[in-house]
Design a protein around this motif. Structure first.
Motif, PDB file in Angstrom:
ATOM      1  N   ALA A   1       0.829  -1.202   0.000  1.00 23.56           N
ATOM      2  CA  ALA A   1       0.000   0.000   0.000  1.00 23.56           C
ATOM      3  C   ALA A   1       0.865   1.255   0.000  1.00 23.56           C
ATOM      4  O   ALA A   1       2.056   1.224   0.314  1.00 23.56           O
ATOM      5  CB  ALA A   1      -0.914  -0.004   1.228  1.00 23.56           C
ATOM      6  N   LEU A   2       0.256   2.374  -0.339  1.00 27.89           N
ATOM      7  CA  LEU A   2       0.962   3.654  -0.338  1.00 27.89           C
ATOM      8  C   LEU A   2       1.368   3.988   1.101  1.00 27.89           C
ATOM      9  O   LEU A   2       0.509   4.116   1.979  1.00 27.89           O
ATOM     10  CB  LEU A   2       0.056   4.749  -0.886  1.00 27.89           C
ATOM     11  CG  LEU A   2       0.682   6.142  -1.033  1.00 27.89           C
ATOM     12  CD1 LEU A   2       1.672   6.158  -2.179  1.00 27.89           C
ATOM     13  CD2 LEU A   2      -0.397   7.195  -1.244  1.00 27.89           C
ATOM     14  N   PRO A   3       2.662   4.132   1.374  1.00 28.42           N
ATOM     15  CA  PRO A   3       3.083   4.464   2.743  1.00 28.42           C
ATOM     16  C   PRO A   3       2.643   5.873   3.135  1.00 28.42           C
ATOM     17  O   PRO A   3       2.494   6.758   2.274  1.00 28.42           O
ATOM     18  CB  PRO A   3       4.616   4.374   2.671  1.00 28.42           C
ATOM     19  CG  PRO A   3       4.915   3.644   1.396  1.00 28.42           C
ATOM     20  CD  PRO A   3       3.806   3.961   0.473  1.00 28.42           C
ATOM     21  N   SER A   4       2.484   6.102   4.418  1.00 28.13           N
ATOM     22  CA  SER A   4       2.041   7.418   4.884  1.00 28.13           C
ATOM     23  C   SER A   4       3.022   8.505   4.497  1.00 28.13           C
ATOM     24  O   SER A   4       2.628   9.638   4.178  1.00 28.13           O
ATOM     25  CB  SER A   4       1.848   7.389   6.404  1.00 28.13           C
ATOM     26  OG  SER A   4       3.069   7.074   7.064  1.00 28.13           O
TER      27      SER A   4
ATOM     28  N   VAL B   1      -3.493   2.998  -6.531  1.00 28.72           N
ATOM     29  CA  VAL B   1      -2.301   3.717  -6.082  1.00 28.72           C
ATOM     30  C   VAL B   1      -1.678   2.929  -4.933  1.00 28.72           C
ATOM     31  O   VAL B   1      -2.332   2.662  -3.931  1.00 28.72           O
ATOM     32  CB  VAL B   1      -2.620   5.144  -5.622  1.00 28.72           C
ATOM     33  CG1 VAL B   1      -1.362   5.831  -5.097  1.00 28.72           C
ATOM     34  CG2 VAL B   1      -3.208   5.947  -6.774  1.00 28.72           C
ATOM     35  N   GLY B   2      -0.412   2.540  -5.088  1.00 26.79           N
ATOM     36  CA  GLY B   2       0.322   1.818  -4.059  1.00 26.79           C
ATOM     37  C   GLY B   2       1.678   2.451  -3.841  1.00 26.79           C
ATOM     38  O   GLY B   2       1.915   3.597  -4.251  1.00 26.79           O
ATOM     39  N   ARG B   3       2.557   1.735  -3.205  1.00 24.09           N
ATOM     40  CA  ARG B   3       3.927   2.207  -2.989  1.00 24.09           C
ATOM     41  C   ARG B   3       4.550   2.569  -4.330  1.00 24.09           C
ATOM     42  O   ARG B   3       4.555   1.781  -5.280  1.00 24.09           O
ATOM     43  CB  ARG B   3       4.706   1.088  -2.293  1.00 24.09           C
ATOM     44  CG  ARG B   3       6.214   1.007  -2.561  1.00 24.09           C
ATOM     45  CD  ARG B   3       7.000   2.042  -1.799  1.00 24.09           C
ATOM     46  NE  ARG B   3       8.406   1.636  -1.683  1.00 24.09           N
ATOM     47  CZ  ARG B   3       9.429   2.440  -1.901  1.00 24.09           C
ATOM     48  NH1 ARG B   3       9.233   3.696  -2.274  1.00 24.09           N
ATOM     49  NH2 ARG B   3      10.668   2.012  -1.725  1.00 24.09           N
ATOM     50  N   GLY B   4       5.058   3.800  -4.442  1.00 21.13           N
ATOM     51  CA  GLY B   4       5.694   4.246  -5.665  1.00 21.13           C
ATOM     52  C   GLY B   4       7.175   3.937  -5.657  1.00 21.13           C
ATOM     53  O   GLY B   4       7.853   4.058  -4.638  1.00 21.13           O
ATOM     54  N   VAL B   5       7.709   3.493  -6.808  1.00 14.83           N
ATOM     55  CA  VAL B   5       9.109   3.115  -6.961  1.00 14.83           C
ATOM     56  C   VAL B   5       9.659   3.816  -8.198  1.00 14.83           C
ATOM     57  O   VAL B   5       8.939   3.944  -9.191  1.00 14.83           O
ATOM     58  CB  VAL B   5       9.237   1.580  -7.144  1.00 14.83           C
ATOM     59  CG1 VAL B   5      10.698   1.149  -7.174  1.00 14.83           C
ATOM     60  CG2 VAL B   5       8.488   0.831  -6.050  1.00 14.83           C
TER      61      VAL B   5
ATOM     62  N   THR C   1       2.428   9.915   0.845  1.00 18.17           N
ATOM     63  CA  THR C   1       1.094  10.365   0.431  1.00 18.17           C
ATOM     64  C   THR C   1       1.116  11.704  -0.303  1.00 18.17           C
ATOM     65  O   THR C   1       0.243  11.973  -1.125  1.00 18.17           O
ATOM     66  CB  THR C   1       0.155  10.474   1.647  1.00 18.17           C
ATOM     67  OG1 THR C   1       0.775  11.297   2.650  1.00 18.17           O
ATOM     68  CG2 THR C   1      -0.152   9.112   2.232  1.00 18.17           C
ATOM     69  N   ASP C   2       2.093  12.548  -0.020  1.00 15.51           N
ATOM     70  CA  ASP C   2       2.142  13.865  -0.657  1.00 15.51           C
ATOM     71  C   ASP C   2       3.140  13.928  -1.821  1.00 15.51           C
ATOM     72  O   ASP C   2       3.434  15.013  -2.327  1.00 15.51           O
ATOM     73  CB  ASP C   2       2.514  14.939   0.371  1.00 15.51           C
ATOM     74  CG  ASP C   2       1.459  15.085   1.453  1.00 15.51           C
ATOM     75  OD1 ASP C   2       0.275  14.874   1.149  1.00 15.51           O
ATOM     76  OD2 ASP C   2       1.832  15.403   2.606  1.00 15.51           O
ATOM     77  N   ALA C   3       3.654  12.771  -2.233  1.00 20.48           N
ATOM     78  CA  ALA C   3       4.675  12.768  -3.289  1.00 20.48           C
ATOM     79  C   ALA C   3       4.084  12.800  -4.691  1.00 20.48           C
ATOM     80  O   ALA C   3       4.814  12.976  -5.666  1.00 20.48           O
ATOM     81  CB  ALA C   3       5.561  11.531  -3.137  1.00 20.48           C
ATOM     82  N   GLY C   4       2.772  12.604  -4.820  1.00 23.33           N
ATOM     83  CA  GLY C   4       2.161  12.603  -6.143  1.00 23.33           C
ATOM     84  C   GLY C   4       2.333  11.287  -6.877  1.00 23.33           C
ATOM     85  O   GLY C   4       2.492  11.277  -8.103  1.00 23.33           O
ATOM     86  N   VAL C   5       2.293  10.165  -6.146  1.00 22.91           N
ATOM     87  CA  VAL C   5       2.385   8.863  -6.801  1.00 22.91           C
ATOM     88  C   VAL C   5       1.183   8.703  -7.719  1.00 22.91           C
ATOM     89  O   VAL C   5       0.031   8.846  -7.278  1.00 22.91           O
ATOM     90  CB  VAL C   5       2.421   7.723  -5.766  1.00 22.91           C
ATOM     91  CG1 VAL C   5       2.419   6.364  -6.456  1.00 22.91           C
ATOM     92  CG2 VAL C   5       3.642   7.860  -4.867  1.00 22.91           C
ATOM     93  N   PRO C   6       1.403   8.396  -8.999  1.00 25.10           N
ATOM     94  CA  PRO C   6       0.277   8.329  -9.944  1.00 25.10           C
ATOM     95  C   PRO C   6      -0.473   7.005  -9.811  1.00 25.10           C
ATOM     96  O   PRO C   6       0.041   6.046  -9.227  1.00 25.10           O
ATOM     97  CB  PRO C   6       0.977   8.418 -11.302  1.00 25.10           C
ATOM     98  CG  PRO C   6       2.297   7.738 -11.070  1.00 25.10           C
ATOM     99  CD  PRO C   6       2.692   8.122  -9.653  1.00 25.10           C
ATOM    100  N   PRO C   7      -1.688   6.928 -10.353  1.00 25.74           N
ATOM    101  CA  PRO C   7      -2.362   5.631 -10.417  1.00 25.74           C
ATOM    102  C   PRO C   7      -1.565   4.673 -11.296  1.00 25.74           C
ATOM    103  O   PRO C   7      -0.896   5.088 -12.246  1.00 25.74           O
ATOM    104  CB  PRO C   7      -3.718   5.959 -11.051  1.00 25.74           C
ATOM    105  CG  PRO C   7      -3.876   7.439 -10.892  1.00 25.74           C
ATOM    106  CD  PRO C   7      -2.498   8.011 -10.916  1.00 25.74           C
ATOM    107  N   SER C   8      -1.639   3.396 -10.984  1.00 29.58           N
ATOM    108  CA  SER C   8      -0.989   2.390 -11.820  1.00 29.58           C
ATOM    109  C   SER C   8      -1.556   2.455 -13.231  1.00 29.58           C
ATOM    110  O   SER C   8      -2.750   2.734 -13.430  1.00 29.58           O
ATOM    111  CB  SER C   8      -1.219   0.996 -11.230  1.00 29.58           C
ATOM    112  OG  SER C   8      -0.828  -0.012 -12.149  1.00 29.58           O
TER     113      SER C   8
END
Length: 539
Positions: free
Chosen positions: A412-415, A432-436, A418-425
């Protein structure tokens, strides 16, 4: 019997069944058990110097396996006719040994022999079953199958790839000439990248130990001595650590030898006085799990940073394997150990057609997708003299030579993200999950690293090079700071954001995601500005 959650075998393409495994084949099994007590949440904003890390002895006593749980597994083993080989309380595991017939009967499963590109292996065909008294105690059973799980994330330059294939020679024999040496004329070294990325000077990694995980291949002391002599540096102190029977076994340059040499030579060039411990394990889910646990809980060498340049798409791991490794990385965070992982070399889809049939979906590479590791992506760099003139996302070929990166399907998206702007898969559903990745560095084989392996010198790239590059930088930082950097991610996305410690990469894509201002799913926050990173951590 109760089914062990997460032990359902993962379908694997391009395997041919050879029938049931022989009942008398010997198998060593790693049984992974629950923690004695859960870990407290990690403080996300604590700066180095204010963090409270556990010692390895404290961790084992508070969060390792309890004697009662290990005794319960040992009693089960005795009833099943299995021998107890080793108890590992800190790593929360116990190793059992028996024949294939005994092991499959004890765990209510079945195993077959399969043929694949890498050879012949055992493969489970059913989930693991546990007796009721072990339900809730045992969280993973590894080793019944031994299919290779991970791939090294390096790429030869085109010229060096052909040179490596031409360099096949008898084991241990030096080549008659050094024609391939010329192939590396344009390659960078760790020393070069340390200057280009403004790593702090006056530091050499003294007092630190860098752990490197390897699932095959090996290094030759003669290569290391010659390589570091060419850099004007003393060869680092390198120790080979055997895990599950894995050994330092050099063979040919196009094998995993290139990975081992790349890791040691890049990390050693950045932090030449750091000790380097190379943990060799078999390439299997069991080998990977046990190697990481061995490095994290090594109370002899006490590594402060771990570099991992092997991985595979998340979809190719069992859930029990993902969980066991992720928990080991969480333990590393509690101990103040930074873990750097390569993000993959086959773009957003992370499936090289040369290694099987792609499923058409995007995949994050594991273990880089674990929230407790520093995911390391790749760039392509252009240099004039000692100045970087341009740096873009590494994407020479989106299917086989491009940085990994994207959105996790498993975590899951870590707390702190949350403000980094990880896009939807980009996959159907667009979750939206953990961004790499989290960070990046030079990785294109066209602008790769000069590496000496099996007597010759080649140009090699891949995110494999970025992980040891950052591991070397972390060793320098740990030498200077009052406490180890430890788990860097919450700091990168929190207090360090906007500090100038990272230089943003805003141009390019990886075949699925596009770079832009701020964090992105190609190069994370960008590439390091070493002296500014140190200053920000000190302030």
């Amino acid at each position: 019997m109760v089914k062990l959650q997460g032990s359902v075998p993962v379908p694997i393409a391009d395997l041919r069944s050879l029938g049931p495994a022989p009942d008398d084949e010997r198998i060593d099994v790693t049984v992974f058990v629950r923690r004695r007590a859960p870990l407290a949440p990690h403080p996300l904003d604590a700066k180095p110097g204010r963090r409270r890390y556990l010692t390895r002895a404290e961790f084992a006593a508070q969060h390792g396996a309890s004697d009662a749980d290990l005794d319960a597994v040992a009693a089960f083993a005795q009833r099943a006719g299995l021998a107890v080989v080793e108890r590992r309380p800190a790593a929360r595991s116990i190793v059992l040994s028996g024949t294939a017939g005994q092991v499959t009967a004890a765990f209510g499963t079945a195993v077959e022999r399969v043929e694949h590109a890498a050879g012949i292996s055992r493969r489970r065909t059913a989930p693991v079953q546990l007796p009721p008294e072990l339900d809730g105690i045992v969280e993973g059973v590894f080793g019944i199958d031994d299919v290779p799980i991970a791939k090294p994330h390096f790429r030869f330059s085109k010229e060096s790839a052909q040179a490596a294939l031409n360099a096949s020679m008898p084991m241990g024999a030096a080549p008659a000439d050094a024609q391939a040496e010329a192939q590396a004329a344009g390659g960078f070294t760790g020393v070069d990248l340390a200057k280009l990325y403004d790593f702090p000077t006056g530091l050499d990694g003294s007092g630190q130990c860098i752990a490197i995980i390897e699932l095959g291949g090996g290094y030759r002391s003669a290569d290391l001595k010659a390589y570091f002599k060419s850099l004007g540096l003393p060869a680092p102190h390198v120790t080979a650590v055997s895990v599950d029977g894995g050994k330092n076994s050099p063979s040919l340059p196009w094998s995993a030898d290139a990975e081992v040499a790349l890791d040691i030579e890049v990390a050693g060039a950045v932090a030449p006085k750091a000790q380097i411990a190379v943990y060799f394990a078999p390439n299997s889910e069991q080998g990977f799990v046990d190697a990481i646990a061995a490095a994290v809980h090594d109370d002899v060498r006490k590594p402060s940073v771990i570099s991992i340049s092997w991985g595979a798409p998340e979809s190719e791991w069992t859930d029990q394997g993902l969980a066991a490794m992720d928990q080991a990385f969480e333990a590393a965070a509690a101990l103040g150990v930074t873990v750097c992982c390569a993000a993959g070399d086959a773009g957003a889809h992370d499936q090289n057609p040369q290694n099987g049939t792609p499923d058409g979906l995007a995949h994050a590479d594991f273990p880089a997708s674990s929230p407790y590791v520093l995911g390391c992506g790749g760039t392509r760099i252009a240099v004039s003299g000692n100045t970087i003139t341009s740096e873009t996302v590494w994407n020479d070929d989106p299917s086989s030579s491009a940085t990994g990166g994207g959105v996790s399907d498993k975590f899951a998206l870590p707390s702190w993200q949350t403000d980094a702007g990880v896009p939807p898969s980009i996959n159907p559903g667009g979750h939206v999950g953990r961004g790499v990745p989290d960070v990046a560095g030079n990785a294109s084989p066209a602008t790769g690293y000069r590496v000496r392996v099996d007597y010759l010198t080649y140009t090699i790239g891949g995110t494999s090079a970025v992980s040891p590059l950052y591991a070397g930088l972390i060793a320098l930082l740990n030498q200077k700071l009052p406490q180890p950097v430890g788990w860097l991610n919450p700091l990168l996305y929190g207090p360090l954001a906007g500090s100038g410690a990272m230089r943003d990469i805003t141009r390019g894509d990886n075949g699925g995601y596009t770079a832009g201002a701020g964090w992105d799913a190609c190069t994370g926050w960008g590439v390091p500005v070493g002296v500014k990173l140190l200053a920000a951590l000190e302030s």
